[in-house]
Design an enzyme around this catalytic site. Structure first.
Site, PDB file in Angstrom:
ATOM      1  N   LYS A  86       1.391   4.327  -2.927  1.00 31.45           N
ATOM      2  CA  LYS A  86       1.332   5.716  -2.477  1.00 31.45           C
ATOM      3  C   LYS A  86       2.638   6.515  -2.906  1.00 31.45           C
ATOM      4  CE  LYS A  86      -2.030   5.074   1.139  1.00 31.45           C
ATOM      5  NZ  LYS A  86      -1.979   5.032   2.800  1.00 31.45           N
ATOM      6  N   ASP A 143       1.099  -0.974   0.036  1.00 33.72           N
ATOM      7  CA  ASP A 143       0.023  -0.045  -0.066  1.00 33.72           C
ATOM      8  C   ASP A 143       0.975   1.234  -0.088  1.00 33.72           C
ATOM      9  OD1 ASP A 143      -2.683   1.078   0.217  1.00 33.72           O
ATOM     10  OD2 ASP A 143      -1.826   2.062   2.176  1.00 33.72           O
TER      11      ASP A 143
END
Length: 814
Positions: free
Chosen positions: A681, A677
């Site tokens: 980003k 994740d």
């Protein structure tokens, strides 16, 4: 004196006719002429019966029976039993004559224009007689008049030309002799000087009323219909449309020509010269003011007074080098159309004389193509002119207003509004008077175009956003509740009206064209149809609303693959789903390109930092000419929550479980804990900084044991956390002994990116980062030593929902 005209809807049945009687009874004038149409739908029945009879189909008999039953039943409902004999006898006599005419058409197997006019006239003849008898019975001093006695025309059937000298004289003579206070007559019908029945064409009842009003110098001509005046746009297509209180003759003519069906354009001609005011009123809401039509008294200088449209339009284009500098080409082109009785509603010609384009009824396009190609056969064979080009499935939209000519930029405003909504303009036309700006568009775009223009010119700058929401779980439900709570505030303060038109979860989906009630959306969704992503997208495209926004609150890769289709159809996309922007760079670039090409914003602020303005700030830095040198960040609210709550008195398993339960992690917490994740980003931030990276270019130093990373379900994953608790405690102890805190850090510098767990010493900007907060340090050419810092809650359903909401408001303010 006043003339009141009542349309077919107003006299459709006995109940409606009683409303008409009340209106007439309350008319404050010494003499009232009442012009009525046929009972609603009867004219179409008569035409259909005549057509079937001419084809020698006995089906005409059943239609005749329907017409007979309709009139006899209405007469029985309106007329008292003791007075019915006379009225029913007259009605039956007229119907017998009608039957004879239809039998004649059946026997000879054809119908002439003269016979057609005679047959169709019975609608008005019967309605006016029945209504006049009802009025007299109810105490009105009413009399019946056959319109054919007053209105005289030439012998052209279907759309006869009025002999005004003779008609006006007949009207004057009649008024001198008739003593009734109310005179009821049928509209649409007339007679030639030789005594044959004729009709006045489409909208003929309005025309009849105008002819009579002009002939007797009436105070007012009142047109009573089923709407409360002329509207700023068609209220059936534009819910926010409103009645225009006062409008000029010329504006009314333009609007009626371009589809405002409450008034037939020729209606205005007889009263225009006399300066007689026209009032459009609603039979079913007589207390409403309606629309007053007079000479131009637009004192307030309003520009656009109405937006109208004409459907069923086709374009006919003639072009070729052989047209340049050749006199008479335009004359030949229009002459052949005229000789074929094809009406031209719009004209545009290139200044180079290379092409001529006209708009005509789509019903005439095949015939027009044939006759024009035949007329220019010689030039076409020699390649001087191309065969005519025909385009169908089009419509004309028009802005109308007397004072448009004195205001600059209206055309640009119109075209810009349409362009923002991906409504392609095929042809543009503007008259020298500048009272009308017209454009030809696709028929399928009419509703969207009308609503977009109405919003721009009439709705006090209130912009309507139409949302289609995919995913209504933790984040999605919070988002919908926020929209519900802020709806009034947004409308009053930001001039934004947000409607959720469609929504879907993994099981069901629901659509409501006027907006789903967000007070009980769960109930509406539960009663919806089976969820289908393809059908959902198809419905969004079919509705074709202006300012449409697709909102993705899922973490689905399959949903992310639909963004290009939405953007390619000028539907904006707002998403918290990071998969699309962290997918292959080529796909990321395609989505950005589609957004620019189709003027459909693609916003994904919540991809990084939930509701924090990280991406928005980065965009402003880049746009203002700054350059990113380095990015350091703690970008996982879930990991920050985990390591802020994990210590020697807790277990790593329990803290991760708590983070999952409180909504800080993805449904699969391994996505967060594996660093994937965070990789997504930092990849997005690097790309938004102008760098071309793939996720495989990012160095990842995982802290999880390999067996945790190898699991394929949450149960096995959590089991490995329990098994490896000693290793997690050892990581904590090592950092704590060094007076440091564990933080999962992402970094981008010199074109390289990395993510990994780090021990952060006291004094560092990351050390005191609490709870689930995120922090980003932007080192730039303008901020080389002391970075720009953005810090705050970076995880949680509420803040993520607020970030999505903020992106939608950004679109509303574009």
């Amino acid at each position: 004196m006043k003339v009141l005209k009542f349309g077919g809807t107003s006299v459709a049945n006995a109940s409606n006719i009683s409303l008409v009687k009340n209106i007439v009874a309350n008319t404050n004038t010494n003499k009232t002429i009442v012009v009525v149409s046929a009972f609603g739908g009867v004219t179409d029945l008569l035409l259909n019966a005549a057509h079937l009879a001419s084809k020698q189909s006995e089906g005409y008999k059943s239609i005749l029976k329907e017409i007979e039953d309709r009139h006899l039943e209405t007469a029985k409902e309106l007329i008292h039993v003791n007075a019915q004999s006379k009225v029913l006898s007259k009605v039956k006599s007229e119907l017998n004559t009608l039957e004879t005419l239809l039998e004649g058409a059946f026997l000879i197997g054809e119908i002439t224009p003269r016979l057609s006019d005679k047959i169709v006239s019975y609608g008005e003849l019967l309605s006016s007689y029945i209504i006049s008898e009802y009025f007299a019975q109810e105490g009105l001093k009413a009399g019946y008049l056959d319109s054919r006695e007053l209105i005289k025309t030439n012998d052209v059937n279907g759309k006869a030309t009025v002999n005004f000298d003779l008609t006006n004289a007949n009207c004057a003579n009649f008024l001198d002799k008739d003593e009734h206070q109310v005179i009821v007559m049928g509209g649409f019908i007339a007679s030639s000087e030789s005594g044959n029945s004729t009709t006045l064409g489409r909208g003929g009842s309005d025309y009849t009323a105008a002819i009579i009003a002009a002939a007797i110098n009436a105070e007012f001509l009142e047109i009573w219909t089923d709407v409360s005046g002329m509207y700023t746009a068609n209220p059936k297509l534009v819910k926010q449309a409103k009645a225009i209180p006062h409008i000029s003759y010329e504006e009314a003519m333009e609007l009626s020509h371009f589809g405002a069906k409450v008034l037939y354009p020729p209606t205005i001609q007889p009263v225009l010269a006399k300066g007689i005011s026209i009032v459009i009123k609603n039979t079913f809401e007589p207390e409403n003011a309606g629309t007053l039509i007079t000479k131009n008294k637009n004192e307030k200088g309003k520009t656009v007074r109405g937006i109208s449209h004409v459907e069923n339009i086709a374009l006919l284009s003639l072009e070729g080098p052989g047209m340049v500098g050749i006199p008479g080409t335009s004359k030949r082109f229009f002459e052949v159309l005229s000789q074929s009785e094809i009406s031209v509603v719009l004209i545009t010609q290139a200044s180079s004389e290379h092409s001529i384009c006209v708009g005509i009824s789509a019903d005439d396009i095949d015939k027009a193509t044939e006759v024009v190609n035949a007329a220019f056969e010689y030039e076409i064979e020699r390649g001087k002119i191309k065969p005519v080009i025909a385009e169908k499935e089009l419509a004309i939209i028009a802005l109308v207003g007397d004072n448009m000519k004195s205001h600059q930029g209206l055309s640009g405003k119109m075209f810009s509004t349409l362009g923002k909504n991906n409504v392609n303009l095929r042809v543009i036309a503007q008259g020298a008077s500048e009272r009308n700006i017209s454009a030809v568009i696709k028929k399928e775009d009419v509703k969207k175009a009308l609503n977009a223009l109405h919003e721009e010119f009439f709705e006090e700058n209130i912009k309507q956003l139409n949302l289609f929401v995919m995913g209504v779980g933790n984040v999605g439900s919070k988002f919908l509740n926020q929209v519900y709570q802020q709806k009034k505030f947004l409308k009053e303060n930001l001039k934004l009206n947000i409607r959720v038109i469609g929504m879907s979860n993994s099981r069901t989906m629901v659509f409501e064209e006027n907006g789903i009630s967000l007070k009980n959306w769960e109930e509406a969704l539960a009663g919806g149809q089976k969820a289908d992503k393809v059908e959902f997208m198809k419905m969004v495209n079919e509705l074709n609303y202006r300012n449409s926004i697709f909102v993705d609150n899922t973490a689905s890769e399959e949903v992310s693959k639909t963004y290009n289709t939405y953007l390619g159809n000028s539907i904006s996309v707002v998403t918290c789903n990071k998969i699309a922007c962290s997918s292959a760079y080529e796909n990321y670039q395609e989505l950005k390109s589609l957004a620019r090409t189709y003027n459909a914003p693609f916003l994904f602020e919540t991809n990084v930092g939930a509701g924090l303005p990280i991406i928005d700030t980065l965009k402003h830095l880049i746009a203002s000419g700054d350059k990113i040198l380095k990015i350091q960040a703690v970008l996982s609210g879930s990991l920050n929550f985990v390591f802020n709550n994990f210590n020697d008195k807790t277990t790593f398993h329990d803290v991760v479980k708590q983070a999952q339960q409180e909504g800080y992690t993805e449904p699969d917490p391994k996505i967060d804990l594996s660093g994937v994740d965070v990789m997504r980003k930092i990849l997005i931030l690097a790309r938004e900084s102008g760098n071309q990276l793939e996720i495989t270019d990012i160095a990842n130093k995982p802290f999880l044991p390999q067996e945790s990373l190898d699991t394929d379900n949450n149960e096995d994953f959590f089991a490995t956390l329990i098994k490896n608790e000693d290793d997690f405690q050892a990581m904590y102890k090592e950092a704590n002994d060094a007076n440091s805190k564990l933080k999962y850090v992402a970094q981008f510098e010199d074109g390289k990116a990395s993510v990994g767990l780090q021990a952060i010493p006291k004094g560092h900007d990351f050390y005191n980062l609490e709870g689930s907060d995120n922090i980003v340090l932007f080192y730039t050419e303008r901020y080389p030593n002391q970075p720009m810092i953005i810090k705050g809650a970076g995880a949680g359903a509420d803040v993520t929902a607020s970030g999505i909401f903020a992106d939608i408001i950004r679109i509303g303010n574009f």
